[in-house]
Write an enzyme that holds these catalytic residues in place. Structure first.
Site, PDB file in Angstrom:
ATOM      1  N   ARG A  67      -3.372   6.382  -6.355  1.00  0.00           N
ATOM      2  CA  ARG A  67      -3.846   6.330  -5.104  1.00  0.00           C
ATOM      3  C   ARG A  67      -5.054   5.291  -5.367  1.00  0.00           C
ATOM      4  O   ARG A  67      -5.803   5.403  -6.454  1.00  0.00           O
ATOM      5  CB  ARG A  67      -4.573   7.607  -4.703  1.00  0.00           C
ATOM      6  CG  ARG A  67      -3.586   8.714  -3.988  1.00  0.00           C
ATOM      7  CD  ARG A  67      -2.789   8.141  -2.661  1.00  0.00           C
ATOM      8  NE  ARG A  67      -1.751   8.966  -2.274  1.00  0.00           N
ATOM      9  CZ  ARG A  67      -0.370   9.206  -2.657  1.00  0.00           C
ATOM     10  NH1 ARG A  67      -0.150   8.144  -3.458  1.00  0.00           N
ATOM     11  NH2 ARG A  67       0.251  10.154  -2.042  1.00  0.00           N
ATOM     12  N   GLU A 127      -5.712   1.104   2.102  1.00  0.00           N
ATOM     13  CA  GLU A 127      -4.396   1.040   2.510  1.00  0.00           C
ATOM     14  C   GLU A 127      -3.917   1.187   3.907  1.00  0.00           C
ATOM     15  O   GLU A 127      -4.548   2.448   4.395  1.00  0.00           O
ATOM     16  CB  GLU A 127      -3.519   1.920   1.423  1.00  0.00           C
ATOM     17  CG  GLU A 127      -2.007   1.478   1.226  1.00  0.00           C
ATOM     18  CD  GLU A 127      -1.232   2.348   0.250  1.00  0.00           C
ATOM     19  OE1 GLU A 127      -2.069   2.477  -0.966  1.00  0.00           O
ATOM     20  OE2 GLU A 127      -0.191   2.818   0.423  1.00  0.00           O
ATOM     21  N   HIS A 147       3.321  -0.285  -2.381  1.00  0.00           N
ATOM     22  CA  HIS A 147       3.546   0.999  -2.686  1.00  0.00           C
ATOM     23  C   HIS A 147       4.830   1.560  -2.559  1.00  0.00           C
ATOM     24  O   HIS A 147       5.515   2.280  -1.788  1.00  0.00           O
ATOM     25  CB  HIS A 147       2.814   2.019  -1.608  1.00  0.00           C
ATOM     26  CG  HIS A 147       2.439   3.480  -1.919  1.00  0.00           C
ATOM     27  ND1 HIS A 147       1.247   4.001  -1.284  1.00  0.00           N
ATOM     28  CD2 HIS A 147       2.886   4.166  -2.771  1.00  0.00           C
ATOM     29  CE1 HIS A 147       1.221   5.223  -1.845  1.00  0.00           C
ATOM     30  NE2 HIS A 147       2.144   5.244  -2.678  1.00  0.00           N
TER      31      HIS A 147
HETATM   32  C1  GLV Z   1       3.597   8.372  -3.287  1.00  0.00           C
HETATM   33  O1  GLV Z   1       2.653   7.844  -3.551  1.00  0.00           O
HETATM   34  C2  GLV Z   1       3.630   9.663  -3.494  1.00  0.00           C
HETATM   35  O2  GLV Z   1       2.793  10.665  -3.504  1.00  0.00           O
HETATM   36  O3  GLV Z   1       4.735  10.187  -3.491  1.00  0.00           O
END
Ligand code: GLV
Ligand code: GLV
Length: 325
Positions: free
Chosen positions: A238, A267, A285
């Site tokens: 994250r 983000e 991502h």
């Molecule tokens: C992606 O970032 C997830 O948490 O699955």
């Protein structure tokens, strides 16, 4: 009356079809993410909701969820959901652990080797027509073999990255909330160390922690000061774990030799200065974005929703709730 399931966005159809057999299913048609007003309206009427990591599910929303039994997050991370509030309202929350471990490990590894061998820069150079012949000094990078990788957060994904790094001849050290078992350490040849040791010894730091109060800005100014000169940084967890402004400063000064980012502090906003730096690789991502994994995640959320609505304990109930349901 059939129970209602709302998907905040279209996901691979396998899970949607599983749920359509039993329930009244509505999928937000887009374009893009569901807006707050629609989310408020839908959550009032549905029995289950399938959410994305970008949908903020907070107390205000949960107060309105009169019939909601379960929130099935289509992600392993669930920092987008106020778990405390969900517990108070007795609403189950599930995530998708395990099935995306390898896919995310692959992206972390890809970011690392892309940085150290300067793949993106070299590709740009070649496309620009600048390759005019073999050059002894062209795009010299760093070799991974023999280097130290510091895994920050040794959950499933951290362990997966560690095993890939071991296979490439790297020395693996890690820091985590608590050490993993001796058996796992042995299998991965991984050595537990303090955060300070990890920062000062790693040639590459790869971030795999969940986001919570303890990991927010874990890599902030103080941590960057303790890192080796010329460290590489990879983040597939994250964005908020790293202070992005401070990272930019250290990329500019060269203290951080390169950063591979799949996630961002604000983000989907990205600190503009990152775009003009050549020593960064920026991904949108896509850690879990393989066909195999996204299909499995889709099935998993469907199984969780079914269990939740049929009065069973969903397989992937988040650990905070294990005593509640
Ligand atoms: C992606 O970032 C997830 O948490 O699955
Ligand atoms: C995710 O599955 C993790 O625990 O790292």
């Amino acid at each position: 009356m059939k129970r209602k399931v709302f998907f905040t966005r279209r996901i691979p159809e396998i899970g949607i079809k599983m749920l359509q057999k039993k329930y009244e299913v509505e999928v937000f048609p887009g374009p893009g993410n569901v807006d707050r007003d629609t989310l408020v309206q839908k959550i009032q009427g549905c029995d289950a909701i399938v959410t994305l990591l970008s949908d903020k599910i907070d107390e205000e929303l949960l107060q309105k969820a009169a019939n909601l039994k379960i929130i099935a997050n289509y992600a392993v991370g669930y920092n987008n959901i106020d778990i405390h509030a969900a517990m108070q309202h007795k609403i189950m929350v599930t995530n998708t652990p395990g099935v995306l471990t390898n896919a995310t490990g692959e992206i972390a590894f890809a970011l690392m080797i892309t940085l150290t061998r300067r793949i993106i820069e070299a590709d740009r150079f070649t496309r620009n027509g600048e390759f005019i012949g073999w050059d002894p000094l062209l795009f010299l990078g760093d070799e991974l073999k023999g280097k130290t990788v510091g895994i920050l957060g040794m959950g499933r994904i951290g362990q997966d990255m560690a095993s890939k790094c071991k296979a490439f001849g790297m020395r693996v050290i890690y820091h985590s909330r608590k050490p993993v078992s001796g058996e796992i350490e042995q299998k991965l040849d991984a050595v537990y160390c303090s955060l300070d040791q990890l920062l000062s010894q790693s040639d590459v730091i790869s971030v795999h922690t969940p986001l919570n109060d303890k990991t927010y800005h874990l890599l902030g100014r103080e941590s960057f000061c303790k890192m080796k000169n010329g460290v590489y940084l990879v983040n597939t967890s994250r964005g908020e774990v790293i202070d992005e402004g401070v990272l930019v400063e250290h990329l500019k000064s060269g203290k951080v030799k390169g950063a591979g980012l799949d996630v961002y502090e604000y983000e989907p906003e990205i600190t503009r200065e990152l775009f003009s730096l050549s020593n960064v690789v920026l991904l949108p991502h896509i850690g879990s974005a393989t066909i195999e994994t996204r299909n499995k995640m889709s099935e998993m959320v469907a199984r969780n929703v079914i269990a939740g609505l049929e009065g069973e304990r969903p397989e992937n109930l988040v650990p905070e709730m294990s005593d509640l349901f």
